[in-house]
Scaffold this active site. Structure first.
Site, PDB file in Angstrom:
ATOM      1  N   ILE A  39       2.309  -1.005 -13.629  1.00 50.56           N
ATOM      2  CA  ILE A  39       1.159  -1.421 -12.824  1.00 50.56           C
ATOM      3  C   ILE A  39      -0.112  -0.786 -13.375  1.00 50.56           C
ATOM      4  O   ILE A  39      -1.141  -1.446 -13.525  1.00 50.56           O
ATOM      5  CB  ILE A  39       1.347  -1.056 -11.345  1.00 50.56           C
ATOM      6  CG1 ILE A  39       2.660  -1.644 -10.794  1.00 50.56           C
ATOM      7  CG2 ILE A  39       0.156  -1.532 -10.530  1.00 50.56           C
ATOM      8  CD1 ILE A  39       2.751  -3.147 -10.877  1.00 50.56           C
ATOM      9  N   ASP A  40      -0.049   0.503 -13.700  1.00 55.30           N
ATOM     10  CA  ASP A  40      -1.199   1.158 -14.331  1.00 55.30           C
ATOM     11  C   ASP A  40      -1.544   0.488 -15.656  1.00 55.30           C
ATOM     12  O   ASP A  40      -2.716   0.237 -15.956  1.00 55.30           O
ATOM     13  CB  ASP A  40      -0.884   2.637 -14.589  1.00 55.30           C
ATOM     14  CG  ASP A  40      -1.110   3.510 -13.370  1.00 55.30           C
ATOM     15  OD1 ASP A  40      -1.815   3.074 -12.442  1.00 55.30           O
ATOM     16  OD2 ASP A  40      -0.579   4.634 -13.342  1.00 55.30           O
ATOM     17  N   LEU A  41      -0.537   0.220 -16.465  1.00 52.92           N
ATOM     18  CA  LEU A  41      -0.788  -0.347 -17.791  1.00 52.92           C
ATOM     19  C   LEU A  41      -1.372  -1.750 -17.686  1.00 52.92           C
ATOM     20  O   LEU A  41      -2.345  -2.089 -18.383  1.00 52.92           O
ATOM     21  CB  LEU A  41       0.507  -0.364 -18.608  1.00 52.92           C
ATOM     22  CG  LEU A  41       1.109   1.010 -18.907  1.00 52.92           C
ATOM     23  CD1 LEU A  41       2.469   0.869 -19.583  1.00 52.92           C
ATOM     24  CD2 LEU A  41       0.177   1.830 -19.777  1.00 52.92           C
ATOM     25  N   GLY A  82      -4.924  -1.579 -16.502  1.00 48.53           N
ATOM     26  CA  GLY A  82      -5.786  -1.210 -17.615  1.00 48.53           C
ATOM     27  C   GLY A  82      -6.087  -2.393 -18.518  1.00 48.53           C
ATOM     28  O   GLY A  82      -7.218  -2.570 -18.989  1.00 48.53           O
ATOM     29  N   ASP A 119       1.101   4.285  -9.246  1.00 44.13           N
ATOM     30  CA  ASP A 119       1.931   3.238  -9.836  1.00 44.13           C
ATOM     31  C   ASP A 119       3.250   3.052  -9.079  1.00 44.13           C
ATOM     32  O   ASP A 119       3.603   1.926  -8.712  1.00 44.13           O
ATOM     33  CB  ASP A 119       2.204   3.577 -11.305  1.00 44.13           C
ATOM     34  CG  ASP A 119       3.047   2.515 -11.980  1.00 44.13           C
ATOM     35  OD1 ASP A 119       2.485   1.631 -12.642  1.00 44.13           O
ATOM     36  OD2 ASP A 119       4.296   2.564 -11.861  1.00 44.13           O
TER      37      ASP A 119
END
Length: 430
Positions: free
Chosen positions: A185-187, A190, A153
């Site tokens: 960015i990860d969230l 997802g 991220d």
């Protein structure tokens, strides 16, 4: 594949997700699917498990379970079953293939090509189950010159441009490229993965065919630049950090008042007029330099200086009350503890407490969308490592106790059970 009787409730009840992901982007997606009713089987490495199990402090420890679970792990792994399998062993990979043949969705975030050597790539698993939806989450995607690189991220926030426009304005104290305070960015990846999976389910309903989904962190980082990205693509603008200012709307930032800072978010000319009347500054409405939003953007420095000077005489609570009465959007800048204790947040029951197997309460933020007919639910707290290994392998693959003990003895799986007193887990390792 035969239809299964739903074991859960929710709009996705009856669907089975095989979760081969770890850390955040993948687990965030599968947690959403679990909240919406899908059965999620989380595959973890024996002994170690998901990396985030050790990402603390803080940890939650009820004093009985024998495993202190990190807050990070708890944030993204509810409504799942934990099954420990060493997929690097041929017998372990075979177990995963058998589970995939019975699943609707596979989510994985290994490096590009990382699962192919085990026969667990999309091509191999979809060959045995044409209805399978296989979602792969990587840093850069399987094509392009960066395909083989690992993605994280923080790295992607930098490479994707987000850090270049976050933080204090150039020349202000602390002005340097700054990441967002949560791994956005990860969230977001997802979330995009979940949206794509739901779209693939719709397509499968119509055609009977699954498909492969390619989600890359870098792609996501460009997509969420939104208006800033479009400002560049359309106007050639290279966005720069502006502190809490907005590139396209004025006034839309925080202002210092007598005893605190307050956010004012004026989104249109009518709200701007309301603000000026409230402040007894109708001269700022009549002035052509500030009459429209476009004019205010062009003359933001002068306008914000005048507004800031007027606002300094106000107390925070008085200003917020008056803003609400005059239809001017805005609010306080809360710490996290203040946000959770806000009376509106509490009235919305955003935080739910659920008990683990030992009766200890764990708080969670609920699924944020409220569906009137098919509500999302927290049915189970995040599992302890390997908690469901025997259960799932017996139920899904019809393995008996002797076979399980043999696999455990060869370290293909890691068996888990609660001891006779119910005071903690017993991990059988050879």
């Amino acid at each position: 594949m035969k239809m299964r009787e739903p074991a859960t409730t929710g709009p996705l009840a009856g669907l089975r997700v095989l979760d081969l992901s770890r850390v955040l982007a993948g687990p965030w997606s599968t947690q959403i699917l679990g909240d919406l009713g899908a059965e999620v089987i989380k595959i973890e490495q024996p002994v170690k498990g998901d990396d985030t199990r050790s990402w603390g402090p803080p940890y939650f420890d009820d004093g009985m379970s024998g495993e202190a679970q990190s807050a990070y792990y708890l944030a993204c792994n509810r409504n799942k079953k934990s099954v420990t399998v060493d997929l690097s062993k041929p017998e372990g990979a075979a177990l995963i293939r058998d589970l995939a043949s019975q699943s609707d969705i596979v989510v994985e975030n290994f490096k590009v090509g990382g699962l192919k050597k085990f026969g667990l790539d999309a091509e191999a698993l979809r060959a045995q189950n044409q209805r399978l939806i296989y979602c792969s989450i990587t840093g850069f995607g399987p094509t392009g010159p960066y395909a083989d690189r690992g993605g994280y991220d923080f790295l992607i926030q930098g490479m994707g441009g987000l850090m270049s426009l976050t933080g204090p304005a150039v020349g202000q104290p602390g002005s340097e490229p700054t990441k967002v305070g949560v791994p956005v960015i990860d969230l977001f990846t997802g979330l995009y993965a979940t949206i794509s999976i739901l779209a693939a389910l719709r397509y499968r309903d119509q055609t009977g065919m699954g498909q492969t989904i390619d989600c890359a962190l870098l792609d996501t980082s460009l997509a969420i630049l939104a208006n800033q990205g479009m400002n560049h693509l359309i106007g050639g603008v290279i966005p720069k950090p502006m502190g809490n200012g907005h590139p396209n709307v004025v006034p839309y930032r925080n202002f210092q008042v007598a005893d605190a800072e307050v956010i004012i978010t004026v989104g249109n000319d009518g709200q701007y007029a309301n603000l000026c009347r409230m402040l007894d500054r109708t001269d700022l409405v009549a002035d052509a330099r500030y009459a429209t939003n476009s004019a205010r953007v062009e003359n933001r420095v002068d306008l914000e200086e005048q507004l800031g000077s007027t606002l300094k005489s106000w107390k925070r609570n008085d200003l917020l009350k008056s803003m609400a009465e005059h239809g001017v959007p805005g609010g306080p800048i809360n710490r996290v503890d203040q946000a959770f204790s806000d009376p509106h947040v509490q009235s919305r029951k955003v935080v739910e407490k659920h008990r683990n197997a030992n009766g200890a309460e764990i708080p969670f933020t609920r699924f944020p969308a409220l569906l009137s007919e098919t509500p999302a639910r927290i049915r189970s707290v995040p599992p302890r490592l390997g908690e469901n290994t025997a259960e799932v392998l017996k139920e899904r693959l019809h393995l008996n106790d002797e076979e399980l003990q043999d696999l455990n003895a060869r370290a293909v799986i890691q068996l888990f059970q609660v001891d006779a007193l119910g005071s903690g887990p017993v991990i059988f390792l050879v």
